[in-house]
Design an enzyme around this catalytic site. Structure first.
Site, PDB file in Angstrom:
ATOM      1  N   GLU A  64       0.885  -1.232   0.109  1.00 47.91           N
ATOM      2  CA  GLU A  64       0.109  -0.129   0.046  1.00 47.91           C
ATOM      3  C   GLU A  64       1.031   1.441  -0.112  1.00 47.91           C
ATOM      4  O   GLU A  64       1.891   1.468   0.716  1.00 47.91           O
ATOM      5  CB  GLU A  64      -0.911   0.020   1.262  1.00 47.91           C
ATOM      6  CG  GLU A  64      -1.629   1.305   1.461  1.00 47.91           C
ATOM      7  CD  GLU A  64      -2.417   1.772   0.379  1.00 47.91           C
ATOM      8  OE1 GLU A  64      -3.139   1.008  -0.242  1.00 47.91           O
ATOM      9  OE2 GLU A  64      -2.163   3.253   0.050  1.00 47.91           O
TER      10      GLU A  64
ATOM     11  N   THR B 140     -11.785   4.481  -0.003  1.00 53.08           N
ATOM     12  CA  THR B 140     -12.559   3.939   1.005  1.00 53.08           C
ATOM     13  C   THR B 140     -12.540   4.397   2.319  1.00 53.08           C
ATOM     14  O   THR B 140     -13.244   4.354   3.149  1.00 53.08           O
ATOM     15  CB  THR B 140     -11.605   2.627   1.620  1.00 53.08           C
ATOM     16  OG1 THR B 140     -11.697   1.450   0.252  1.00 53.08           O
ATOM     17  CG2 THR B 140     -12.051   1.754   2.654  1.00 53.08           C
TER      18      THR B 140
ATOM     19  N   ILE C 211     -22.748   3.680   2.777  1.00 49.32           N
ATOM     20  CA  ILE C 211     -24.033   3.107   2.631  1.00 49.32           C
ATOM     21  C   ILE C 211     -23.772   1.641   2.323  1.00 49.32           C
ATOM     22  O   ILE C 211     -23.066   1.283   1.267  1.00 49.32           O
ATOM     23  CB  ILE C 211     -24.681   3.856   1.626  1.00 49.32           C
ATOM     24  CG1 ILE C 211     -24.838   5.299   1.441  1.00 49.32           C
ATOM     25  CG2 ILE C 211     -26.087   3.247   1.308  1.00 49.32           C
ATOM     26  CD1 ILE C 211     -25.421   5.709   2.893  1.00 49.32           C
TER      27      ILE C 211
ATOM     28  N   HIS D 255     -25.675  -0.552   0.079  1.00 44.74           N
ATOM     29  CA  HIS D 255     -26.755  -0.427  -0.960  1.00 44.74           C
ATOM     30  C   HIS D 255     -27.592  -1.705  -0.873  1.00 44.74           C
ATOM     31  O   HIS D 255     -27.111  -2.611  -1.080  1.00 44.74           O
ATOM     32  CB  HIS D 255     -26.079  -0.020  -2.051  1.00 44.74           C
ATOM     33  CG  HIS D 255     -25.879   1.339  -2.280  1.00 44.74           C
ATOM     34  ND1 HIS D 255     -26.557   2.620  -2.248  1.00 44.74           N
ATOM     35  CD2 HIS D 255     -24.351   2.015  -2.359  1.00 44.74           C
ATOM     36  CE1 HIS D 255     -25.745   3.651  -2.355  1.00 44.74           C
ATOM     37  NE2 HIS D 255     -24.478   3.175  -2.390  1.00 44.74           N
TER      38      HIS D 255
ATOM     39  N   VAL E 168       3.997   0.534  -5.517  1.00 44.65           N
ATOM     40  CA  VAL E 168       4.168  -0.344  -6.647  1.00 44.65           C
ATOM     41  C   VAL E 168       4.481   0.461  -8.077  1.00 44.65           C
ATOM     42  O   VAL E 168       3.679   1.256  -8.453  1.00 44.65           O
ATOM     43  CB  VAL E 168       3.196  -1.202  -6.896  1.00 44.65           C
ATOM     44  CG1 VAL E 168       3.473  -2.232  -8.320  1.00 44.65           C
ATOM     45  CG2 VAL E 168       3.085  -2.310  -5.740  1.00 44.65           C
TER      46      VAL E 168
ATOM     47  N   LYS F 281     -26.197   8.725  -8.134  1.00 42.18           N
ATOM     48  CA  LYS F 281     -27.409   8.490  -6.923  1.00 42.18           C
ATOM     49  C   LYS F 281     -27.720   9.883  -6.530  1.00 42.18           C
ATOM     50  O   LYS F 281     -28.734  10.145  -5.626  1.00 42.18           O
ATOM     51  CB  LYS F 281     -26.907   7.334  -6.187  1.00 42.18           C
ATOM     52  CG  LYS F 281     -26.866   6.226  -6.685  1.00 42.18           C
ATOM     53  CD  LYS F 281     -26.450   5.174  -5.387  1.00 42.18           C
ATOM     54  CE  LYS F 281     -25.694   3.882  -5.903  1.00 42.18           C
ATOM     55  NZ  LYS F 281     -24.528   4.136  -6.571  1.00 42.18           N
TER      56      LYS F 281
ATOM     57  N   CYS G  61     -14.441  15.501  22.807  1.00 46.69           N
ATOM     58  CA  CYS G  61     -15.563  15.809  22.061  1.00 46.69           C
ATOM     59  C   CYS G  61     -16.052  14.099  21.928  1.00 46.69           C
ATOM     60  O   CYS G  61     -17.228  13.916  22.017  1.00 46.69           O
ATOM     61  CB  CYS G  61     -15.337  16.171  20.681  1.00 46.69           C
ATOM     62  SG  CYS G  61     -14.473  17.858  20.707  1.00 46.69           S
TER      63      CYS G  61
HETATM   64  C1  LIG Z   1     -17.939   9.878  -2.740  1.00 48.79           C
HETATM   65  C2  LIG Z   1     -18.047   8.517  -3.092  1.00 48.79           C
HETATM   66  C3  LIG Z   1     -19.165   8.064  -2.530  1.00 48.79           C
HETATM   67  C4  LIG Z   1     -19.330   6.751  -2.418  1.00 48.79           C
HETATM   68  N1  LIG Z   1     -20.410   5.955  -1.762  1.00 48.79           N
HETATM   69  C5  LIG Z   1     -20.173   4.901  -1.508  1.00 48.79           C
HETATM   70  C6  LIG Z   1     -21.437   3.899  -0.981  1.00 48.79           C
HETATM   71  O1  LIG Z   1     -22.115   4.607   0.041  1.00 48.79           O
HETATM   72  N2  LIG Z   1     -21.559   2.693  -0.783  1.00 48.79           N
HETATM   73  C7  LIG Z   1     -20.629   1.973  -1.618  1.00 48.79           C
HETATM   74  O2  LIG Z   1     -20.953   0.882  -1.540  1.00 48.79           O
HETATM   75  N3  LIG Z   1     -19.860   2.580  -2.249  1.00 48.79           N
HETATM   76  C8  LIG Z   1     -19.703   3.605  -2.142  1.00 48.79           C
HETATM   77  N4  LIG Z   1     -18.430   4.461  -2.955  1.00 48.79           N
HETATM   78  C9  LIG Z   1     -17.422   3.472  -3.594  1.00 48.79           C
HETATM   79  C10 LIG Z   1     -16.535   2.926  -2.804  1.00 48.79           C
HETATM   80  O3  LIG Z   1     -16.166   3.838  -1.880  1.00 48.79           O
HETATM   81  C11 LIG Z   1     -15.286   2.340  -3.431  1.00 48.79           C
HETATM   82  O4  LIG Z   1     -16.124   1.620  -4.662  1.00 48.79           O
HETATM   83  C12 LIG Z   1     -14.440   1.616  -2.715  1.00 48.79           C
HETATM   84  O5  LIG Z   1     -13.974   2.266  -1.645  1.00 48.79           O
HETATM   85  C13 LIG Z   1     -13.304   1.322  -3.432  1.00 48.79           C
HETATM   86  O6  LIG Z   1     -12.350   0.717  -2.930  1.00 48.79           O
HETATM   87  P1  LIG Z   1     -10.871   0.123  -3.421  1.00 48.79           P
HETATM   88  O7  LIG Z   1     -10.286  -0.734  -2.465  1.00 48.79           O
HETATM   89  O8  LIG Z   1     -11.254  -0.487  -4.682  1.00 48.79           O
HETATM   90  O9  LIG Z   1     -10.144   1.462  -3.735  1.00 48.79           O
HETATM   91  P2  LIG Z   1      -9.181   2.513  -2.820  1.00 48.79           P
HETATM   92  O10 LIG Z   1     -10.099   2.597  -1.410  1.00 48.79           O
HETATM   93  O11 LIG Z   1      -9.168   3.691  -3.489  1.00 48.79           O
HETATM   94  O12 LIG Z   1      -7.949   1.865  -2.516  1.00 48.79           O
HETATM   95  C14 LIG Z   1      -7.004   1.784  -3.475  1.00 48.79           C
HETATM   96  C15 LIG Z   1      -5.629   1.568  -2.934  1.00 48.79           C
HETATM   97  O13 LIG Z   1      -4.702   1.339  -3.568  1.00 48.79           O
HETATM   98  C16 LIG Z   1      -3.411   1.964  -3.219  1.00 48.79           C
HETATM   99  N5  LIG Z   1      -2.598   2.091  -4.436  1.00 48.79           N
HETATM  100  C17 LIG Z   1      -2.974   2.951  -5.670  1.00 48.79           C
HETATM  101  N6  LIG Z   1      -1.825   2.660  -6.310  1.00 48.79           N
HETATM  102  C18 LIG Z   1      -1.103   2.026  -5.746  1.00 48.79           C
HETATM  103  C19 LIG Z   1       0.483   1.515  -6.184  1.00 48.79           C
HETATM  104  N7  LIG Z   1       0.995   1.701  -7.123  1.00 48.79           N
HETATM  105  N8  LIG Z   1       1.065   1.045  -4.998  1.00 48.79           N
HETATM  106  C20 LIG Z   1       0.599   0.669  -3.795  1.00 48.79           C
HETATM  107  N9  LIG Z   1      -0.473   1.054  -3.596  1.00 48.79           N
HETATM  108  C21 LIG Z   1      -1.227   1.542  -4.360  1.00 48.79           C
HETATM  109  C22 LIG Z   1      -4.187   3.410  -2.850  1.00 48.79           C
HETATM  110  O14 LIG Z   1      -3.277   4.333  -2.207  1.00 48.79           O
HETATM  111  C23 LIG Z   1      -5.344   2.877  -2.189  1.00 48.79           C
HETATM  112  O15 LIG Z   1      -5.324   2.814  -0.745  1.00 48.79           O
HETATM  113  C24 LIG Z   1     -18.300   5.737  -2.902  1.00 48.79           C
HETATM  114  C25 LIG Z   1     -17.135   6.427  -3.539  1.00 48.79           C
HETATM  115  C26 LIG Z   1     -17.062   7.856  -3.360  1.00 48.79           C
HETATM  116  C27 LIG Z   1     -15.849   8.501  -3.741  1.00 48.79           C
END
Ligand SMILES: Cc1cc2nc3c(=O)[nH]c(=O)nc-3n(C[C@H](O)[C@H](O)[C@H](O)COP(=O)(O)OP(=O)(O)OC[C@H]3O[C@@H](n4cnc5c(N)ncnc54)[C@H](O)[C@@H]3O)c2cc1C
Length: 560
Positions: free
Chosen positions: A31, A41, A47, A49, A175, A277, A465
């Site tokens: 990471e 994340t 939510i 959903h 990476v 949404k 708080c």
């Molecule tokens: C505004 C908003 C509202 C949302 N609301 C909802 C909701 O209510 N309900 C729902 O189900 N979903 C929701 N989502 C979607 C949800 O948040 C995401 O789909 C989910 O968090 C994605 O997780 P992830 O692990 O794929 O990505 P991320 O959480 O972005 O994790 C990817 C990780 O990879 C790491 N990384 C990237 N490149 C490299 C590299 N080269 N080397 C090492 N590490 C790297 C990053 O630092 C990061 O920590 C929402 C998203 C947003 C932005």
């Protein structure tokens, strides 16, 4: 050689780490941030959903419904804060029947997706459920199966349990390239950590890099060469794989104080538009209220944890507030305690992509909403692909691991631990338990290790708080450290000689403590407790206060 390297410790990377930790495999998570859950994340609506707003037949629809189902068990096993509060999609279109037709279409879509607990409500029924709605609201779709969850605590819970079961997390490790290995077995993953380059050999790569999943997938096309390893086997064997492009989209929010906990009980959405949404009003599991998010395309090169991408703007917040005023009769905006933004990893195709391309390189791409809800189901698919590949390559025999030497097929661990306890919160305990804990002098009580110095650790409130005690802060720091040094982890085998620097655990930072303990999350947003937290981190990790960071190297906050 590792069996599996997971790139990215968001909810998807952490969930698949936990899913695979059931098996006798050497697993490493890399990471680039200074904690897990630092990308999309950490900043979303939280939510769970119900699953009515994804087009039937899409992977999003299938994995949303499956993920929601899986959370029922996972949240219990891993002590993840959540509440099944139900959701409403409200209509306040002037033409009532046109609004109701749109709600009916969502209802039908939900039924097609296998969603249960859906009902259409008229104006009276809707206002009876949520008295603070705007008078113009004239109907709603209710989904009783929807819920709310702490997104970062879910990822932390998956990660902690994975670490308990032997997975190691390498933080602040970027990476920089992934190449097919010379000997045709697996991949070489090149990294940069604080300027030190390393390379790791693995049978399987899982690309869970969120907004950077496209960049990571494109590495394989042989276009990025690791500069620190000029003689490396980074060839263009896979140059014909179609390139992947992610289009990041920002969503901005206001967060209201928990004095507004009775404002709304359901999560309330507006009718969806082509942008998504819409702006919602959502309670959080901690009793705050969220207003947002917006949906703004940003520069394609920005990432979910770039400060510029997650900056809030005057216009964005004004839009979130204006839209919230269509849903609520009165928005108590004077009770806002902060504003923030998250970044979605949008992909042109619109649907999630969970695929193995090429063999042993497994990606989760375009994981925007409902990625949090779907994460356990995405992880289930990713794990299945990884296990199938490992079993297949093992049967074919490999020069690095002859059949039968390590496993014939990935084998379940007999000592897998499926439970994880959340941090004990003094404020949530009955008075007699509080009194007992307050009387103790160290974190030794309740089976914890000794506190860094002798003091009434539960009797010392650090964050006023949220009423968070020193004992909880200490526990948060130790859990953070444990992620990086799981007791059962096997010794790393890196190709180059940078092991010490590559594997040294990083000390806890202020944001990591915030996400684990809630200190700094209350009304004063750390105004009172930050100084004390810096002192506690410095003493726990035996580092100078000037070395304590907000969120990793480069964010030191004490300047001398
Ligand atoms: C505004 C908003 C509202 C949302 N609301 C909802 C909701 O209510 N309900 C729902 O189900 N979903 C929701 N989502 C979607 C949800 O948040 C995401 O789909 C989910 O968090 C994605 O997780 P992830 O692990 O794929 O990505 P991320 O959480 O972005 O994790 C990817 C990780 O990879 C790491 N990384 C990237 N490149 C490299 C590299 N080269 N080397 C090492 N590490 C790297 C990053 O630092 C990061 O920590 C929402 C998203 C947003 C932005």
């Amino acid at each position: 050689m590792y069996d599996v390297i997971i790139i990215g410790a968001g909810i998807v990377g952490c969930a698949v780490a936990r899913a695979l930790s059931r098996y006798q495999l050497d697993i490493l998570v890399m990471e680039k941030g200074a904690d897990v859950a630092v990308g999309a994340t950490k900043a979303n609506s939280g939510i769970l959903h119900a699953g009515y707003d994804c087009a039937p037949g899409t992977l999003k629809a299938t994995l949303n419904v499956r993920g929601l189902q899986l959370y029922k068990t996972l949240a219990q096993e891993l002590g993840i804060p959540h509440r099944m509060n139900g959701s409403l999609v409200v209509s306040n279109e002037a033409d009532t029947s046109a609004g109701l037709a749109k709600l009916r279409a969502l209802y039908d879509q939900g039924i097609a997706n296998g969603v249960t607990g859906l009902e259409l409500l008229d104006a009276t029924q809707t206002h009876a459920l949520e008295p603070n709605l705007h008078p113009s609201v004239n109907g709603a779709l209710r989904a009783t199966t929807a819920g709310i969850i702490s997104p970062y605590e879910a990822a932390i819970a998956f990660a902690e349990n994975a670490a308990t079961n032997g997975v190691r997390f390498l933080l602040e490790t970027t990476v920089t390239s992934v190449c097919a290995a010379d000997n045709e077995i697996g991949y070489v993953v090149y990294t940069d950590r604080h300027g030190a380059a390393s390379a790791y050999h693995t049978r399987v790569v899982i690309n869970a890099a969120g907004t950077e999943s496209g960049v990571v997938a494109n590495h394989l096309r042989g276009l990025t060469r690791p500069t620190a390893f000029p003689g490396s086997a980074c060839d263009a064997r896979h140059k014909d794989i179609p390139p992947v492009k992610i289009h990041p989209q920002r969503g901005q929010y206001y967060l209201l104080d928990n004095t507004q906990r009775d404002l709304i009980s359901h999560t309330v959405f507006q009718l969806p538009t082509h942008k998504g949404k819409g702006v919602l009003i959502a309670p959080t599991v901690e009793g705050n209220v969220l207003l947002g998010p917006t949906a703004e395309a940003i520069d394609d090169n920005q990432r979910a944890n770039d400060p510029a991408a997650t900056a809030t703007t005057r216009d964005g917040l004004a839009e979130a507030l204006d839209k919230a005023r269509l849903t609520l009769a009165h928005v108590p905006i004077g009770d806002r305690i902060t504003a923030f933004a998250g970044v979605r990893a949008k992909h042109n195709g619109g649907d999630f992509i969970v695929e193995e391309m090429p063999e042993g390189f497994i990606s989760a791409i375009g994981i925007d909403s409902p990625g949090l809800t779907a994460a356990p189901a995405i992880a289930e698919r990713l794990a299945e692909l990884a296990l199938t590949h490992l079993a297949r390559s093992e049967r074919a025999g490999s020069p690095l691991s002859p059949p039968g030497e390590k496993f014939n097929d990935p084998v379940l661990k007999s000592n897998f631990i499926n439970q994880r306890e959340p941090i004990t919160r003094l404020r949530d305990l009955p008075p007699d338990m509080q009194a007992r804990l307050v009387a103790t002098k160290s974190n030794d009580a309740e089976g914890m290790r000794p506190a860094p110095f002798d003091s009434p650790v539960y009797g010392s409130v650090v964050c006023r708080c949220e009423t968070i005690t020193q004992a909880e802060i200490t526990e948060a720091m130790r859990r953070f450290a444990a992620l990086q040094n799981p007791a059962t982890a096997s010794q790393p085998v890196a190709i180059c000689d940078q092991l010490k620097k590559s594997f040294a655990a990083i000390p806890a930072n202020l944001d990591a403590i915030k996400r684990r303990s809630r200190a700094q999350m209350g009304r004063c947003q750390g105004g009172f407790c930050t100084v004390r937290l810096v002192e506690l981190i410095s003493r726990e990790h035996a580092i100078p206060e000037e070395a304590v960071t907000k969120n990793g190297q480069g964010s030191e906050i004490v300047q001398i």
